[in-house]
Design a protein around this motif. Structure first.
Motif, PDB file in Angstrom:
ATOM      1  N   ASP A  52      -7.490  -1.492  12.759  1.00 33.26           N
ATOM      2  CA  ASP A  52      -7.272  -2.712  13.329  1.00 33.26           C
ATOM      3  C   ASP A  52      -6.671  -3.736  12.455  1.00 33.26           C
ATOM      4  O   ASP A  52      -6.865  -3.954  11.658  1.00 33.26           O
ATOM      5  N   LYS A  53      -5.367  -4.091  12.872  1.00 33.34           N
ATOM      6  CA  LYS A  53      -4.549  -4.889  12.217  1.00 33.34           C
ATOM      7  C   LYS A  53      -4.947  -6.384  11.998  1.00 33.34           C
ATOM      8  O   LYS A  53      -4.533  -7.084  11.131  1.00 33.34           O
ATOM      9  N   GLU A  54      -5.988  -6.643  12.554  1.00 37.29           N
ATOM     10  CA  GLU A  54      -6.719  -7.868  12.629  1.00 37.29           C
ATOM     11  C   GLU A  54      -7.800  -8.000  11.494  1.00 37.29           C
ATOM     12  O   GLU A  54      -8.158  -9.263  11.314  1.00 37.29           O
ATOM     13  N   LYS A  55      -7.987  -7.105  11.090  1.00 40.24           N
ATOM     14  CA  LYS A  55      -9.201  -6.834  10.165  1.00 40.24           C
ATOM     15  C   LYS A  55      -8.465  -6.661   8.556  1.00 40.24           C
ATOM     16  O   LYS A  55      -7.352  -6.100   8.280  1.00 40.24           O
ATOM     17  N   THR A  56      -9.533  -7.041   7.481  1.00 44.17           N
ATOM     18  CA  THR A  56      -9.132  -6.691   6.022  1.00 44.17           C
ATOM     19  C   THR A  56      -9.716  -5.922   5.816  1.00 44.17           C
ATOM     20  O   THR A  56     -11.363  -5.528   6.052  1.00 44.17           O
ATOM     21  N   TYR A  57      -9.454  -4.605   4.884  1.00 43.99           N
ATOM     22  CA  TYR A  57     -10.132  -3.264   4.627  1.00 43.99           C
ATOM     23  C   TYR A  57     -10.091  -3.369   2.989  1.00 43.99           C
ATOM     24  O   TYR A  57      -9.173  -3.573   2.315  1.00 43.99           O
ATOM     25  N   SER A  63     -12.186   6.979  -8.682  1.00 52.36           N
ATOM     26  CA  SER A  63     -12.017   6.205  -9.738  1.00 52.36           C
ATOM     27  C   SER A  63     -10.931   5.000  -9.584  1.00 52.36           C
ATOM     28  O   SER A  63     -10.546   4.213 -10.159  1.00 52.36           O
ATOM     29  N   GLY A  64      -9.939   4.995  -8.354  1.00 49.59           N
ATOM     30  CA  GLY A  64      -9.205   4.064  -8.066  1.00 49.59           C
ATOM     31  C   GLY A  64      -7.814   4.552  -7.841  1.00 49.59           C
ATOM     32  O   GLY A  64      -7.167   3.703  -7.206  1.00 49.59           O
ATOM     33  N   GLY A  65      -7.427   5.612  -8.207  1.00 51.10           N
ATOM     34  CA  GLY A  65      -6.204   6.272  -7.828  1.00 51.10           C
ATOM     35  C   GLY A  65      -5.731   6.761  -6.605  1.00 51.10           C
ATOM     36  O   GLY A  65      -4.742   6.102  -6.085  1.00 51.10           O
ATOM     37  N   ARG A  66      -6.651   7.224  -5.917  1.00 49.04           N
ATOM     38  CA  ARG A  66      -6.436   7.701  -4.573  1.00 49.04           C
ATOM     39  C   ARG A  66      -6.460   6.385  -3.747  1.00 49.04           C
ATOM     40  O   ARG A  66      -5.803   6.141  -2.668  1.00 49.04           O
ATOM     41  N   SER A  67      -7.379   5.456  -4.015  1.00 47.05           N
ATOM     42  CA  SER A  67      -7.282   4.399  -3.113  1.00 47.05           C
ATOM     43  C   SER A  67      -6.126   3.577  -3.317  1.00 47.05           C
ATOM     44  O   SER A  67      -5.571   2.803  -2.229  1.00 47.05           O
ATOM     45  N   SER A  68      -5.642   3.414  -4.316  1.00 41.97           N
ATOM     46  CA  SER A  68      -4.489   2.639  -4.988  1.00 41.97           C
ATOM     47  C   SER A  68      -3.268   3.125  -3.758  1.00 41.97           C
ATOM     48  O   SER A  68      -2.519   2.705  -3.366  1.00 41.97           O
ATOM     49  N   GLY A  69      -3.130   4.896  -4.178  1.00 41.93           N
ATOM     50  CA  GLY A  69      -2.229   5.366  -2.834  1.00 41.93           C
ATOM     51  C   GLY A  69      -2.246   4.959  -1.412  1.00 41.93           C
ATOM     52  O   GLY A  69      -1.364   4.786  -0.864  1.00 41.93           O
ATOM     53  N   ALA A  70      -3.533   5.123  -1.069  1.00 47.77           N
ATOM     54  CA  ALA A  70      -4.068   4.814   0.462  1.00 47.77           C
ATOM     55  C   ALA A  70      -3.516   3.267   0.698  1.00 47.77           C
ATOM     56  O   ALA A  70      -2.927   2.929   1.737  1.00 47.77           O
ATOM     57  N   CYS A  71      -3.945   2.297  -0.296  1.00 47.40           N
ATOM     58  CA  CYS A  71      -3.408   1.101   0.158  1.00 47.40           C
ATOM     59  C   CYS A  71      -1.857   0.905   0.082  1.00 47.40           C
ATOM     60  O   CYS A  71      -1.455  -0.013   0.814  1.00 47.40           O
ATOM     61  N   GLN A  72      -1.024   1.632  -0.704  1.00 48.25           N
ATOM     62  CA  GLN A  72       0.308   1.456  -0.841  1.00 48.25           C
ATOM     63  C   GLN A  72       0.904   1.691   0.808  1.00 48.25           C
ATOM     64  O   GLN A  72       1.655   1.109   1.238  1.00 48.25           O
ATOM     65  N   MET A  73       0.456   3.071   1.043  1.00 46.96           N
ATOM     66  CA  MET A  73       0.722   3.660   2.594  1.00 46.96           C
ATOM     67  C   MET A  73       0.175   2.719   3.682  1.00 46.96           C
ATOM     68  O   MET A  73       0.885   2.313   4.371  1.00 46.96           O
ATOM     69  N   LEU A  74      -0.911   2.020   3.517  1.00 46.32           N
ATOM     70  CA  LEU A  74      -1.500   1.330   4.539  1.00 46.32           C
ATOM     71  C   LEU A  74      -0.688  -0.123   4.423  1.00 46.32           C
ATOM     72  O   LEU A  74      -0.368  -0.581   5.635  1.00 46.32           O
ATOM     73  N   THR A  75      -0.424  -0.669   3.473  1.00 47.89           N
ATOM     74  CA  THR A  75       0.266  -1.809   3.332  1.00 47.89           C
ATOM     75  C   THR A  75       1.614  -1.770   3.922  1.00 47.89           C
ATOM     76  O   THR A  75       2.168  -2.592   4.775  1.00 47.89           O
ATOM     77  N   GLN A  76       2.431  -0.855   3.703  1.00 50.90           N
ATOM     78  CA  GLN A  76       3.599  -0.254   4.326  1.00 50.90           C
ATOM     79  C   GLN A  76       3.513  -0.326   5.957  1.00 50.90           C
ATOM     80  O   GLN A  76       4.409  -0.584   6.645  1.00 50.90           O
ATOM     81  N   GLY A  78       1.521  -2.362   7.499  1.00 46.08           N
ATOM     82  CA  GLY A  78       1.187  -3.645   7.930  1.00 46.08           C
ATOM     83  C   GLY A  78      -0.410  -3.980   8.007  1.00 46.08           C
ATOM     84  O   GLY A  78      -0.685  -4.875   8.784  1.00 46.08           O
ATOM     85  N   TYR A  79      -1.102  -3.008   7.501  1.00 48.23           N
ATOM     86  CA  TYR A  79      -2.523  -3.597   7.413  1.00 48.23           C
ATOM     87  C   TYR A  79      -2.933  -4.196   6.231  1.00 48.23           C
ATOM     88  O   TYR A  79      -2.142  -4.063   5.272  1.00 48.23           O
ATOM     89  N   ASP A  80      -4.009  -5.196   6.350  1.00 50.99           N
ATOM     90  CA  ASP A  80      -4.516  -5.979   5.140  1.00 50.99           C
ATOM     91  C   ASP A  80      -5.535  -5.209   4.478  1.00 50.99           C
ATOM     92  O   ASP A  80      -6.520  -4.913   5.083  1.00 50.99           O
ATOM     93  N   VAL A  81      -5.096  -4.615   3.262  1.00 48.63           N
ATOM     94  CA  VAL A  81      -6.095  -3.737   2.376  1.00 48.63           C
ATOM     95  C   VAL A  81      -5.914  -4.200   1.149  1.00 48.63           C
ATOM     96  O   VAL A  81      -5.211  -4.853   0.519  1.00 48.63           O
ATOM     97  N   ILE A  82      -7.221  -4.088   0.574  1.00 48.89           N
ATOM     98  CA  ILE A  82      -7.305  -4.389  -1.053  1.00 48.89           C
ATOM     99  C   ILE A  82      -8.222  -3.279  -1.771  1.00 48.89           C
ATOM    100  O   ILE A  82      -9.182  -2.648  -1.201  1.00 48.89           O
TER     101      ILE A  82
END
Length: 96
Positions: A52-57, A63-76, A78-82
């Motif tokens: 849902d593009k209306e929500k923040t995830y 350890s933070g590596g895969r989530s960083s990669g996932a965030c890059q993909m999701l940000t591209q 148009g998702y609001d991710v942290i």
């Protein structure tokens, strides 16, 4: 640029609001070994995912590596991710 939050700040946020949207991008077997209550399992190996593009995830892995990669993909897309820095290996809160 990907947004990030320290595990300590995330922990404080979680304690105040257990209804935040958490995506756990570890593989299913890792998720089953223990995850933050309320976290949704979305393994990085199953991406892309629809959200849902209306929500923040808040995105977490071990350890933070895969989530960083996932965030890059999701940000591209148009998702609001942290990214939750430190991941589950730094998490000291409740698990299920």
């Amino acid at each position: 640029m990907t947004k990030a939050i320290s595990i300590s700040k995330f922990s404080e946020l979680y304690k105040r609001n257990e209804h935040i949207n958490i995506l756990d991008v570890r593989e299913d077997f890792e998720y089953e070994m223990g995850h933050i209550p309320g976290a949704k399992s979305k393994p990085l190996s199953t991406f892309p995912v629809e959200l849902d593009k209306e929500k923040t995830y808040y995105v977490i892995c071990q350890s933070g590596g895969r989530s960083s990669g996932a965030c890059q993909m999701l940000t591209q897309k148009g998702y609001d991710v942290i990214n939750v820095e430190g991941g589950m290996s730094a998490w000291r809160g409740e698990m299920e």
